[in-house]
Structures are given as C-alpha cells and as structure tokens.
Design a protein around this motif. Structure first.
Motif, PDB file in Angstrom:
ATOM      1  N   GLY A 146      29.866  34.224  43.629  1.00 39.36           N
ATOM      2  CA  GLY A 146      30.649  35.203  42.888  1.00 39.36           C
ATOM      3  C   GLY A 146      30.397  35.126  41.393  1.00 39.36           C
ATOM      4  O   GLY A 146      30.336  36.153  40.702  1.00 39.36           O
ATOM      5  N   LEU A 147      30.237  33.907  40.869  1.00 46.56           N
ATOM      6  CA  LEU A 147      29.931  33.736  39.447  1.00 46.56           C
ATOM      7  C   LEU A 147      28.584  34.363  39.101  1.00 46.56           C
ATOM      8  O   LEU A 147      28.443  35.037  38.066  1.00 46.56           O
ATOM      9  CB  LEU A 147      29.932  32.246  39.101  1.00 46.56           C
ATOM     10  CG  LEU A 147      29.533  31.871  37.669  1.00 46.56           C
ATOM     11  CD1 LEU A 147      30.521  32.453  36.668  1.00 46.56           C
ATOM     12  CD2 LEU A 147      29.427  30.357  37.517  1.00 46.56           C
ATOM     13  N   ILE A 148      27.601  34.160  39.973  1.00 48.98           N
ATOM     14  CA  ILE A 148      26.278  34.749  39.743  1.00 48.98           C
ATOM     15  C   ILE A 148      26.355  36.269  39.783  1.00 48.98           C
ATOM     16  O   ILE A 148      25.760  36.965  38.945  1.00 48.98           O
ATOM     17  CB  ILE A 148      25.278  34.217  40.791  1.00 48.98           C
ATOM     18  CG1 ILE A 148      25.091  32.708  40.634  1.00 48.98           C
ATOM     19  CG2 ILE A 148      23.938  34.929  40.662  1.00 48.98           C
ATOM     20  CD1 ILE A 148      24.232  32.083  41.715  1.00 48.98           C
ATOM     21  N   GLN A 149      27.112  36.811  40.740  1.00 53.07           N
ATOM     22  CA  GLN A 149      27.241  38.264  40.845  1.00 53.07           C
ATOM     23  C   GLN A 149      27.903  38.859  39.602  1.00 53.07           C
ATOM     24  O   GLN A 149      27.467  39.898  39.087  1.00 53.07           O
ATOM     25  CB  GLN A 149      28.048  38.622  42.096  1.00 53.07           C
ATOM     26  CG  GLN A 149      27.306  38.417  43.401  1.00 53.07           C
ATOM     27  CD  GLN A 149      28.162  38.788  44.597  1.00 53.07           C
ATOM     28  OE1 GLN A 149      29.349  38.462  44.669  1.00 53.07           O
ATOM     29  NE2 GLN A 149      27.560  39.474  45.558  1.00 53.07           N
ATOM     30  N   LYS A 150      28.953  38.218  39.121  1.00 55.73           N
ATOM     31  CA  LYS A 150      29.656  38.735  37.944  1.00 55.73           C
ATOM     32  C   LYS A 150      28.770  38.730  36.707  1.00 55.73           C
ATOM     33  O   LYS A 150      28.809  39.659  35.891  1.00 55.73           O
ATOM     34  CB  LYS A 150      30.921  37.906  37.695  1.00 55.73           C
ATOM     35  CG  LYS A 150      32.008  38.103  38.742  1.00 55.73           C
ATOM     36  CD  LYS A 150      33.222  37.213  38.452  1.00 55.73           C
ATOM     37  CE  LYS A 150      34.291  37.396  39.517  1.00 55.73           C
ATOM     38  NZ  LYS A 150      35.471  36.507  39.283  1.00 55.73           N
ATOM     39  N   SER A 151      27.973  37.681  36.553  1.00 56.25           N
ATOM     40  CA  SER A 151      27.091  37.615  35.387  1.00 56.25           C
ATOM     41  C   SER A 151      25.951  38.622  35.499  1.00 56.25           C
ATOM     42  O   SER A 151      25.559  39.245  34.504  1.00 56.25           O
ATOM     43  CB  SER A 151      26.534  36.196  35.233  1.00 56.25           C
ATOM     44  OG  SER A 151      25.783  35.821  36.376  1.00 56.25           O
ATOM     45  N   ILE A 173      31.171  41.449  47.413  1.00 58.72           N
ATOM     46  CA  ILE A 173      31.588  40.483  46.399  1.00 58.72           C
ATOM     47  C   ILE A 173      32.012  39.181  47.072  1.00 58.72           C
ATOM     48  O   ILE A 173      32.771  39.179  48.043  1.00 58.72           O
ATOM     49  CB  ILE A 173      32.747  41.046  45.558  1.00 58.72           C
ATOM     50  CG1 ILE A 173      32.277  42.274  44.772  1.00 58.72           C
ATOM     51  CG2 ILE A 173      33.286  39.991  44.605  1.00 58.72           C
ATOM     52  CD1 ILE A 173      33.374  42.934  43.967  1.00 58.72           C
ATOM     53  N   HIS A 174      31.493  38.074  46.559  1.00 61.17           N
ATOM     54  CA  HIS A 174      31.804  36.753  47.100  1.00 61.17           C
ATOM     55  C   HIS A 174      32.587  35.946  46.073  1.00 61.17           C
ATOM     56  O   HIS A 174      32.738  36.342  44.916  1.00 61.17           O
ATOM     57  CB  HIS A 174      30.516  36.013  47.473  1.00 61.17           C
ATOM     58  CG  HIS A 174      29.741  36.668  48.573  1.00 61.17           C
ATOM     59  ND1 HIS A 174      29.987  36.434  49.905  1.00 61.17           N
ATOM     60  CD2 HIS A 174      28.726  37.572  48.535  1.00 61.17           C
ATOM     61  CE1 HIS A 174      29.154  37.150  50.642  1.00 61.17           C
ATOM     62  NE2 HIS A 174      28.378  37.851  49.837  1.00 61.17           N
ATOM     63  N   GLY A 175      33.042  34.803  46.504  1.00 55.97           N
ATOM     64  CA  GLY A 175      33.721  33.882  45.609  1.00 55.97           C
ATOM     65  C   GLY A 175      32.833  32.690  45.300  1.00 55.97           C
ATOM     66  O   GLY A 175      31.686  32.614  45.731  1.00 55.97           O
ATOM     67  N   GLY A 176      33.352  31.740  44.557  1.00 50.63           N
ATOM     68  CA  GLY A 176      32.618  30.520  44.262  1.00 50.63           C
ATOM     69  C   GLY A 176      31.411  30.759  43.376  1.00 50.63           C
ATOM     70  O   GLY A 176      31.394  31.641  42.506  1.00 50.63           O
ATOM     71  N   LEU A 177      30.362  29.952  43.608  1.00 50.77           N
ATOM     72  CA  LEU A 177      29.152  30.040  42.800  1.00 50.77           C
ATOM     73  C   LEU A 177      28.473  31.391  42.951  1.00 50.77           C
ATOM     74  O   LEU A 177      28.007  31.982  41.964  1.00 50.77           O
ATOM     75  CB  LEU A 177      28.188  28.916  43.195  1.00 50.77           C
ATOM     76  CG  LEU A 177      26.827  28.912  42.488  1.00 50.77           C
ATOM     77  CD1 LEU A 177      26.999  28.762  40.983  1.00 50.77           C
ATOM     78  CD2 LEU A 177      25.935  27.815  43.047  1.00 50.77           C
ATOM     79  N   ARG A 228      35.641  43.528  49.799  1.00 45.35           N
ATOM     80  CA  ARG A 228      35.640  43.392  51.254  1.00 45.35           C
ATOM     81  C   ARG A 228      36.268  44.609  51.936  1.00 45.35           C
ATOM     82  O   ARG A 228      35.815  45.051  52.993  1.00 45.35           O
ATOM     83  CB  ARG A 228      36.402  42.122  51.652  1.00 45.35           C
ATOM     84  CG  ARG A 228      36.390  41.818  53.143  1.00 45.35           C
ATOM     85  CD  ARG A 228      37.199  40.572  53.438  1.00 45.35           C
ATOM     86  NE  ARG A 228      36.629  39.408  52.791  1.00 45.35           N
ATOM     87  CZ  ARG A 228      35.690  38.636  53.338  1.00 45.35           C
ATOM     88  NH1 ARG A 228      35.211  38.931  54.534  1.00 45.35           N
ATOM     89  NH2 ARG A 228      35.238  37.583  52.699  1.00 45.35           N
ATOM     90  N   SER A 229      37.306  45.172  51.330  1.00 48.99           N
ATOM     91  CA  SER A 229      37.993  46.319  51.929  1.00 48.99           C
ATOM     92  C   SER A 229      37.179  47.604  51.814  1.00 48.99           C
ATOM     93  O   SER A 229      37.430  48.571  52.534  1.00 48.99           O
ATOM     94  CB  SER A 229      39.350  46.515  51.255  1.00 48.99           C
ATOM     95  OG  SER A 229      39.193  46.723  49.857  1.00 48.99           O
TER      96      SER A 229
END
Length: 432
Positions: A287-292, A281-285, A304-305
């Motif tokens: 992360g937004l793409i992953q969530k959608s 899981i990433h943040g920023g753009l 990450r953990s």
C-alpha cells in the motif's frame, strides 16, 4: 579486559565498514548504475551459458547413475499432474488380467489355463482399470494441470524442479552443495540488497516528484524514475530478458494486454517501458508503494468495494485511454497466473473499451528458475524467496502489432482473437 577488548572491537568495526563500503561500491558500479542507464556488460549472458553447460553435465550424470543402479529416470510424458507412459488400452488390460489371473485369493500361483481371458471379453477386473482412468482424467484435465509447475527433464541443481536428484553421485552431490552455498550465501544477499535499493528509490523519488506541478517535466521525471527503479528490481532477480519487435511497443492512450505467469510480469514489461498499472488498493508495504507511485503517475487503483463494480471500472479505464497524454494501461486479462505452458480465457472487460489493444507474449525459460506462482501452494514471501534463490529468470517478450476491434466483432470474439495471437507467438497452448 576492557583495554584489551577495545582495539579488537575497533578493528572489527573497521573491517565491517570496509567490507560494506567495498560491497556497496561494487553494486553501485557494476549493477545499479548500469541498470539506471539500461546498460549491460554481458556478464549475465556468460553466466547463463555457463549454467547451461553445468546443467547438461548434471543431467548426463543422473542418467548414467540411474542406469548403473538399474533405476528408471523419471521423465514427464505429459505436462499433467499424473505422469504415465503412453500405452494402449489393450496393453493395459492385458497386463491387469495377466497379474490378476496369475494369483488366487490366497496369493498362490494358479494355472493360467482356463483363467485367462481374450482381449475381446470383459472381465470383472476391468472395472478397476476404467475407474482409475476416469479419476485420472478428472484430476488431470486440460485446465487443472495449467496450475501446476512444469517438471523438467533436465536437472538444474534445484531439488524443487526435478525428482531425479535422488540418483546423484558424490561429485554431483558436491556440486549441488556448492550451488546451494552460491545461491543462498552470495546471490540471495546480493539480490535482497538490490531489491531493497530499488524499492526504496521508487518510494522516495516518486514521493518527491509528487510535489511537482503537473506538466511535461513531472511526466518526464516520473517515467525516468519508474524505469530506473524497475530496472534495478529486475537486476535483483538476475533477469535476462530478450525483447522482440520493439517497434510494436504500446503507445499512450492504448491498452497493453499480456499472458500472466507471475507477479514479476509487471517488472519484466515495466523495465522496458512505462505503464499505468491497474489494481486493488492494498495495505502494508504494498500500500505504501502504491500511494507513492500514484503521486507521480496516474495509476488506477480501486478500493475493495469498487472492484466488483464493472461499470465504474470500465468508466475509469475509458477516461484514462481517452487522454492520449497518459501512459498505456497494463492489464492481464486472464486474472490469474498460469504455468507458462498455455493461455486461458481472457476476461472481456478490457476489450469492451474503444481503444487500441497492444498484445504482448511472455515466455519464461524454466531451466533457470520456475517463474510460475502457485498462489494456492505458496505465499508471496515464499514465492519471492524461491525467485531470489533461483539461478536466474530468463524470458522472452514479443511485442505484437496493435489490434483493434472489428465492426462485426463483439468483446468476447475480440478477446479470443487477441488471446490466439499471443498463444501463437509465445508457443503456448490456446485453451478455449
């Protein structure tokens, strides 16, 4: 000044509006709509053949210009970091001794009589030769050079791909300048528009589909939207992809493994079929793409953990493949990008799961643009800029027959067998 400026401003706004309308209409009719339905007018193939003719002429002009100036044209004798002509050890030692014995400490020429050595004797100067060769062997080992971009023998009008551009003539300079204008003033804005369109459609449509109840309709719409958006994004790279043996495409409940050259490997494969992605899981753009995306399709994202917890990762992958209604998982077992010349060791994690493995070999044509991502040298933004400012991304994809783990085979042996099959089909070096 107000009354005189107003008509001009209105005219300027009208022209800009007309230009934008025409621009987007052309994109919609000739690129976006055909991409959505998986159609092609053959324009990219004609474009590719035209580029090959231009590259051939440019290479011949470089060689002729270098010959006229009595310069050597650089050609890589190996795929390594250190380019050197293939000479024997005896010849190199003979040359070193000849140069060393021809001058004394003051730089004056001395007589070679009595100071020359036969090839069978040892000279103190030989130490420097062996030290140099030893350092070259350490730096230029079989693994290290797989993380360096390939050097082309022909010039594709990109200064980042070949050092022979210094031999160019006036006409070739003009051609290179014209190519620079085409790539950065026409192709790059066009590709950025397509990329933004594809990503926006992916985020918006997958978010909407996420509100639907689970079922066949949701799965169908999700696969259709993913396929459509990936195809638009692939057009943003002017990707020309040839798929072979489509009858071996991964099936639901299986695991697709492929060699890894670039982050765009995902787009290359996903534009021909839908997959469940695996990643952190990433943040920023991103992360937004992953969530959608995960709202519409059961992708597997890890915190990450959780990434270092092998048992947790294996369990989630096993649970996914046991459900035959879910999409095949896409995994790159190398865990890093290799420079399109070889396949490195596969991590055994994905081969420990009791599931059918669908191997896929990907091979890029570096003449149109180097797809390799050297993450230690370029960031993601710089890399994407290189991709979108290249001439095109041309590659071949081979779907290999499905493979299963044999009874007398452990995960490492199975991984090596799959790796060897991918390397053999893609014409890549199988690094043990």
């Amino acid at each position: 000044m107000g009354p005189f400026a107003s008509p001009f401003d209105n005219l300027l706004c009208m022209l800009l509006g007309i230009s934008f309308t025409v621009w987007f209409t052309l994109l919609l009719v000739f690129i976006i709509v055909p991409a959505i339905f998986g159609l092609s007018f053959g324009i990219r193939r004609v474009y590719m053949n035209g580029l090959l003719k231009v590259f051939g002429w440019a290479t011949r002009r470089i060689e002729r210009g270098a010959k006229e100036k009595n310069h050597l044209v650089y050609k890589p004798y190996t795929n390594g970091i250190i380019a050197k002509e293939p000479t024997s050890l005896e010849e190199e030692l003979k040359e070193i001794r000849r140069v060393g014995s021809g001058r004394d400490l003051n730089g004056s020429t001395s007589s070679p009589i009595g100071s020359s050595f036969s090839s069978s004797e040892f000279a103190v100067s030989d130490i420097f030769h062996f030290c140099r060769r030893g350092v070259e062997s350490i730096v230029d080992d079989e693994v290290t050079k797989r993380f360096t971009a390939e050097e082309l023998e022909s010039w594709n009008l990109l200064t980042r791909s070949n050092y022979n551009f210094r031999h160019i003539s006036t006409r070739l300079t003009a051609l290179w300048g014209l190519g620079l204008i085409i790539r950065y003033c026409i192709l790059l804005p066009l590709r950025l528009t397509l990329a933004i369109t594809g990503v926006t459609l992916l985020v918006v449509l997958t978010t909407i589909i996420g509100f639907l109840p689970n079922g066949r309709i949701k799965n169908f719409l999700s696969e259709t939207v993913h396929l459509m958006c990936y195809r638009v994004c692939v057009r943003a790279l002017t990707a020309i992809i040839t798929y072979h043996h489509s009858e071996n495409k991964p099936k639901n409940g299986g695991i697709c493994v492929a060699n890894h050259t670039s982050p765009i490997d995902v787009l290359i494969l996903a534009s021909d079929g839908c997959y469940a992605m695996v990643g952190q899981i990433h943040g920023g753009l991103m992360g937004l793409i992953q969530k959608s995306m995960v709202k519409a399709c059961p992708h597997i994202w890890f915190e990450r953990s959780e990434v270092k917890d092998r048992h947790l990762v294996a369990k989630r992958l096993s649970d996914h493949v046991e459900d035959k209604s879910k999409l095949p998982i896409l995994i790159f077992p190398e865990g890093t990008c290799i420079n399109n010349t070889s396949v490195m060791m596969f991590k055994k994690g994905s081969f420990e799961i009791a599931s059918t493995i669908y191997p896929v070999a990907i091979k890029y044509d570096p003449r149109f643009g180097d797809a390799f991502w050297n993450s230690s040298k370029f960031g993601m933004v710089t890399y994407l800029l290189h991709m979108m400012s290249s001439w095109a991304i041309v590659c071949s994809v081979w779907y290999l027959p499905p493979m299963s783990r044999q009874k007398d085979e452990d995960a490492v042996q199975f991984a090596n067998r799959v790796k060897a099959a991918i390397a053999r089909q893609g014409g890549l070096v199988d690094l043990l």
